[in-house]
Design an enzyme around this catalytic site. Structure first.
Site, PDB file in Angstrom:
ATOM      1  N   CYS A  20       9.685 -20.229 -10.487  1.00  0.00           N
ATOM      2  CA  CYS A  20       8.736 -20.997 -11.296  1.00  0.00           C
ATOM      3  C   CYS A  20       8.135 -20.089 -12.368  1.00  0.00           C
ATOM      4  CB  CYS A  20       7.629 -21.546 -10.394  1.00  0.00           C
ATOM      5  SG  CYS A  20       6.279 -22.343 -11.298  1.00  0.00           S
TER       6      CYS A  20
ATOM      7  N   HIS B 161       4.001 -16.354   3.446  1.00  0.00           N
ATOM      8  CA  HIS B 161       4.627 -17.277   2.500  1.00  0.00           C
ATOM      9  C   HIS B 161       5.590 -16.520   1.586  1.00  0.00           C
ATOM     10  CE1 HIS B 161       5.070 -20.295  -0.687  1.00  0.00           C
ATOM     11  NE2 HIS B 161       4.655 -21.173   0.213  1.00  0.00           N
TER      12      HIS B 161
ATOM     13  N   GLU C 261       6.428 -16.893  -1.478  1.00  0.00           N
ATOM     14  CA  GLU C 261       5.914 -16.590  -2.818  1.00  0.00           C
ATOM     15  C   GLU C 261       5.077 -15.318  -2.796  1.00  0.00           C
ATOM     16  OE1 GLU C 261       2.433 -18.121  -5.742  1.00  0.00           O
ATOM     17  OE2 GLU C 261       3.753 -19.714  -5.018  1.00  0.00           O
TER      18      GLU C 261
END
Length: 282
Positions: A98, A126, A128
């Site tokens: 992203c 996580h 990310e």
């Protein structure tokens, strides 16, 4: 029963871009298609891609035919070392990170090189956050709770700190943790890296839950942003239910409520959202 849908429910820009990339590659290239981890935290989408021959690998070592495989980096992004290793091994890849996450990578990379300690507010488990840590030149710390913020210390109290956030983190909690760190007397640069789509989705969900007798949050069981939506809605509406598909409605007494709000996480495809909406209105 009145049924109201949150306007921003479902795929965000970054997730849609990543999913579209995998579907495009699976439709006709010579190479096999593989994703580094599931492309999104949605079991239905992952199962559909598997049926099309797309496989998910947890590590680069798990890719058996590296010469004839195109690897897709999901929207969560990866550590700098992973990109370097892909190039070193000559593995073909498409980077679907992203753009908002990419910006965080650039921010922490620049500031860590300039001597800042990096604090990432988010979940350490996580993907990310794990990817962001890989761009901090070893100067990264992860904080998720007020207790962790209170316990945080640096060996060098004079070192400056750059604070960023997981893009799907709760904005109010982000502010709370930054305030705790600020009271410790550190020289802090706080960069709000929570994406606009997440902030909008959370605000809409909170408002919708506040005026509804019951609330449905649709998302994958491993979706962090969907779980955060559930927490936000639950604080406003006691009758909040977390579901993955319309099938999960069978155990929810919807007929006992006069109004129902529906929202969905960023990894929930539109067809699942519409199936739930139709089932609630039938």
């Amino acid at each position: 029963m009145k049924v109201e849908m949150a306007e921003s429910a479902g795929f965000c820009f970054g997730v849609k871009r990543a999913v579209d990339t995998v579907y495009r590659l699976s439709e006709g290239g010579e190479n096999k298609v593989c994703t580094l981890g599931p492309i999104i935290h949605n079991e239905q989408v992952v199962a559909d891609l598997e049926a099309r021959g797309v496989r998910a690998a947890d590590r680069l070592e798990d890719i058996s035919d590296k010469k004839n495989t195109t690897l897709v980096i999901r929207s969560h992004g990866v550590a700098k070392q992973v990109i370097e290793e892909l190039k070193r091994q000559g593995i073909s890849y498409e980077d679907a990170t992203c753009p908002f996450v990419k910006k965080i990578h650039e921010t922490v990379s620049v500031h860590s090189q300039n001597g800042y300690a990096i604090v990432i507010i988010g979940s350490a488990s996580h993907p990310e956050v794990q990817g962001i840590l890989g761009w901090t030149e070893g100067s990264g710390h992860v904080i998720e709770t007020p207790e962790e913020a209170e316990a945080f210390t640096l060996e060098n109290p004079a070192q400056k700190i750059c604070v960023v956030a997981q893009t799907t983190f709760n904005y109010k909690k982000f502010q709370e943790l930054v305030e705790i760190l600020s009271k410790k007397g550190y020289d802090i640069l706080a960069v709000n890296t929570i994406c606009n789509a997440t902030s909008t989705r959370q605000k809409e969900a909170e408002e919708l839950a506040g005026r509804s007798e019951a609330m449905l949050v649709i998302g994958g069981r491993h979706s962090s942003n969907s779980r955060k939506l559930y927490e936000i809605c639950k604080n406003q509406c006691e009758n909040t239910f977390f579901i993955q598909t319309a099938y999960d409605l069978r155990d929810i007494p919807l007929d006992s409520f006069a109004s129902l709000g529906i929202t969905a996480g960023a990894s929930t495809p539109n067809n699942i959202i519409q199936e739930v909406r139709k089932a609630c209105q039938s």
